[in-house]
Design a protein around this motif. Structure first.
Motif, PDB file in Angstrom:
ATOM      1  N   THR A  93       0.077  -1.335  -0.112  1.00 37.19           N
ATOM      2  CA  THR A  93      -0.355  -0.435   0.164  1.00 37.19           C
ATOM      3  C   THR A  93       0.686   1.688  -0.130  1.00 37.19           C
ATOM      4  N   ASP A  94       1.944   1.544  -0.314  1.00 42.91           N
ATOM      5  CA  ASP A  94       2.730   2.659  -0.439  1.00 42.91           C
ATOM      6  C   ASP A  94       3.732   3.101  -1.449  1.00 42.91           C
ATOM      7  N   ALA A  95       3.560   4.326  -1.265  1.00 44.93           N
ATOM      8  CA  ALA A  95       4.509   4.662  -2.635  1.00 44.93           C
ATOM      9  C   ALA A  95       5.903   5.546  -1.964  1.00 44.93           C
ATOM     10  N   ILE A  96       6.901   4.831  -3.083  1.00 52.89           N
ATOM     11  CA  ILE A  96       8.226   5.614  -2.721  1.00 52.89           C
ATOM     12  C   ILE A  96       8.231   6.981  -3.605  1.00 52.89           C
ATOM     13  N   GLU A 110       7.767   8.705  -6.637  1.00 54.70           N
ATOM     14  CA  GLU A 110       8.621   7.965  -8.209  1.00 54.70           C
ATOM     15  C   GLU A 110       7.925   6.225  -8.305  1.00 54.70           C
ATOM     16  N   SER A 111       7.269   6.101  -7.332  1.00 52.27           N
ATOM     17  CA  SER A 111       7.183   4.192  -7.856  1.00 52.27           C
ATOM     18  C   SER A 111       6.040   3.945  -6.828  1.00 52.27           C
ATOM     19  N   PHE A 112       5.128   3.321  -6.549  1.00 48.76           N
ATOM     20  CA  PHE A 112       3.965   2.355  -6.052  1.00 48.76           C
ATOM     21  C   PHE A 112       4.047   0.923  -5.137  1.00 48.76           C
ATOM     22  N   GLY A 113       3.807   0.369  -4.402  1.00 47.79           N
ATOM     23  CA  GLY A 113       3.980  -0.857  -4.470  1.00 47.79           C
ATOM     24  C   GLY A 113       2.665  -1.865  -4.536  1.00 47.79           C
ATOM     25  N   GLN A 169      -5.787   4.195  -5.049  1.00 52.50           N
ATOM     26  CA  GLN A 169      -6.464   4.894  -6.701  1.00 52.50           C
ATOM     27  C   GLN A 169      -6.342   6.245  -5.707  1.00 52.50           C
ATOM     28  N   GLY A 170      -6.023   7.456  -7.141  1.00 52.62           N
ATOM     29  CA  GLY A 170      -5.663   8.377  -7.155  1.00 52.62           C
ATOM     30  C   GLY A 170      -5.007   9.542  -7.057  1.00 52.62           C
ATOM     31  N   PHE A 171      -3.859   8.494  -7.033  1.00 52.79           N
ATOM     32  CA  PHE A 171      -2.701   9.397  -6.906  1.00 52.79           C
ATOM     33  C   PHE A 171      -1.602   8.502  -8.555  1.00 52.79           C
ATOM     34  N   ASN A 172      -0.325   8.638  -8.312  1.00 51.01           N
ATOM     35  CA  ASN A 172       0.485   8.409 -10.583  1.00 51.01           C
ATOM     36  C   ASN A 172       1.487   8.784 -10.182  1.00 51.01           C
TER      37      ASN A 172
END
Length: 337
Positions: free
Chosen positions: A34-37, A76-79, A84-87
Motif C-alpha cells: 500500500t506504499d508509495a516511494i 517515484e513508484s508504488f507498491g 487509487q488517485g495518485f500517479n
C-alpha cells in the motif's frame, strides 16, 4: 546489491544535535503493497525528533530508524496495492511513521495528499504533523465545538499556531495562549486572532486566565508541557472541561502536594494522545479531514502556514539547535537540493 541513498543518521544511535550527519550509504526503502516511494524535496522538524534523537521517544515498531515524519516531494513508484488517485510524478506532501530525513521515503498512500500550487514545497512539508495533530487534539480528543473556549499552551509553537487558527475559524468563544515572550503573545493575538495571552515567565498564567474568565475557566486545554502545568491546568479547566496532553517538555513525574480534587469537583476529563502510534486507517481518516476542512482554507489564504526558517539539509545540526532554543514561531524546514 541493494540500492542506497543519502539520509540523516545519528552517530552512536543517540546523542546531541552535533551527532547528526548525512550517511551516503543508507539502504533505499522498499515499498509495502500500500506504499508509495516519494523522492523528498523538503522535510519538517518536530519536537519528537529531538526526543527520538536523544533516545527518549517511544518509536512505533513500524518506523525506520531514520528521523522525520512529514515531508513534501514527488511520487517515484508504488507498491502492488496502492490507493487509487495518485500517479507517478504527482507532487505530494504527507505524514509517515518515520524516515523523512532522507532522499526517499516509503509511505502509505493513505497518508499522502496532493500539493496545492498555492503552497510552496517548504510550506507543504510543514503541514501534515502540525495540522493533523491540532485537528486530532482539538476535535477528536478535546471535543471542541463552536462556542467553547480553548487554551493553547506554547502558543507560538507550530501545532498551536494551527490550533489557534482552527479555533477562530470554528467560532471559539475565547482563545487563550501561554508563551515565553511578549513578542510571541503579540504574534498570537495580532497575527492569528487569539483573545489574550499570558507570559509564563512573568505571570501566573492560571490566575490570569481565571481572572479573564470570571472564575469559570476554559472548556478545552491543549498542553505540551506536562509536569509543571499539571496543577495549573486543573485550576483553569472549566466544569466538564477536557485537558488534552500531547507532551511532557517539563517532565512526567508530579511533585508531592499536587491536588487532584478538581477531577471530581469539576468533572474534568484528562486524556493523553499521540498521533504517531495510531494505525494507518485512523491516520487516513485524519488525512481526509484535513483535505476536506483545512486544505481549502490554505488554498484561499484563510489559514497561514508559517515557516520560521529553511535550512539546506546539510545544515541539519544547526536546524536541530535552533529548535532547541524554543525561540521560533512556525516551522523549521530542511530542503534537499
Amino acid at each position: 546489491m541493494a540500492e542506497t541513498m543519502r539520509a540523516v543518521d545519528i552517530k552512536n544511535r543517540t546523542g546531541p544535535a552535533t551527532s547528526l550527519f548525512i550517511n551516503p550509504s543508507t539502504p533505499k526503502p522498499i515499498p509495502k503493497p500500500t506504499d508509495a516511494i516519494v523522492k523528498i524535496k523538503c522535510f519538517g522538524l518536530n519536537r519528537m525528533d529531538l526526543l527520538q534523537r536523544e533516545g527518549h521517544y517511544p518509536v512505533p515498531p513500524q518506523a525506520p530508524k531514520t528521523l522525520g515524519v512529514e515531508f513534501s516531494g514527488t511520487i517515484e513508484s508504488f507498491g502492488s496495492d496502492a490507493e487509487q488517485g495518485f500517479n507517478v510524478g504527482d507532487e505530494v506532501f504527507g505524514l509517515a511513521y518515520g524516515g523523512a530525513y532522507a532522499e526517499y521515503i516509503a509511505v502509505s498512500t493513505h497518508m499522502l495528499m496532493h500539493r496545492p500550487k498555492e503552497l510552496s514545497w517548504e510550506q507543504a512539508a510543514g503541514v501534515p504533523e502540525t495540522w493533523i495533530t491540532a485537528t486530532q487534539a482539538m476535535y477528536l480528543v478535546g471535543g471542541f465545538a463552536p462556542g467553547k473556549s480553548i487554551l493553547w499552551h506554547a502558543g507560538a509553537s507550530s501545532v498551536s499556531i494551527a490550533g489557534i487558527q482552527l479555533s477562530k475559524a470554528d467560532k471559539a468563544s475565547a482563545i487563550y495562549v501561554t508563551a515565553g515572550s511578549q513578542e510571541k503573545i503579540d504574534f498570537c493575538i495580532k497575527e492569528l486572532g487569539a483573545t489574550a495571552g499570558f507570559n509564563y515567565h512573568t505571570q501566573d498564567w492560571a490566575k490570569e486566565i481565571l481572572k479573564a474568565t470570571d472564575g469559570k475557566g476554559v472548556d478545552v486545554v491543549i498542553d505540551f508541557i506536562g509536569q509543571n502545568y499539571f496543577q495549573g491546568n486543573l485550576e483553569v479547566a472549566a466544569r466538564d472541561g477536557r485537558i488534552v496532553n500531547l507532551g511532557a517538555m517539563s517532565g512526567t513525574k508530579l511533585p508531592a502536594g499536587v491536588d487532584i480534587g478538581a477531577f471530581v469537583r469539576k468533572r474534568i476529563r484528562f486524556e493523553g494522545s499521540s498521533l504517531r502510534s495510531r494505525d494507518e486507517d485512523y491516520q487516513g481518516k485524519l488525512r481526509n479531514t484535513l483535505v476536506e476542512h483545512v486544505a481549502p482554507k490554505m488554498k484561499d489564504g484563510s489559514f497561514k502556514v508559517l515557516v520560521e526558517k529553511v535550512f539546506p539539509w546539510e545544515d541539519i545540526v544547526q536546524a536541530h539547535q535552533l529548535m532547541e532554543t524554543n525561540k521560533t514561531k512556525g516551522k523549521i524546514i530542511c530542503r534537499i537540493d
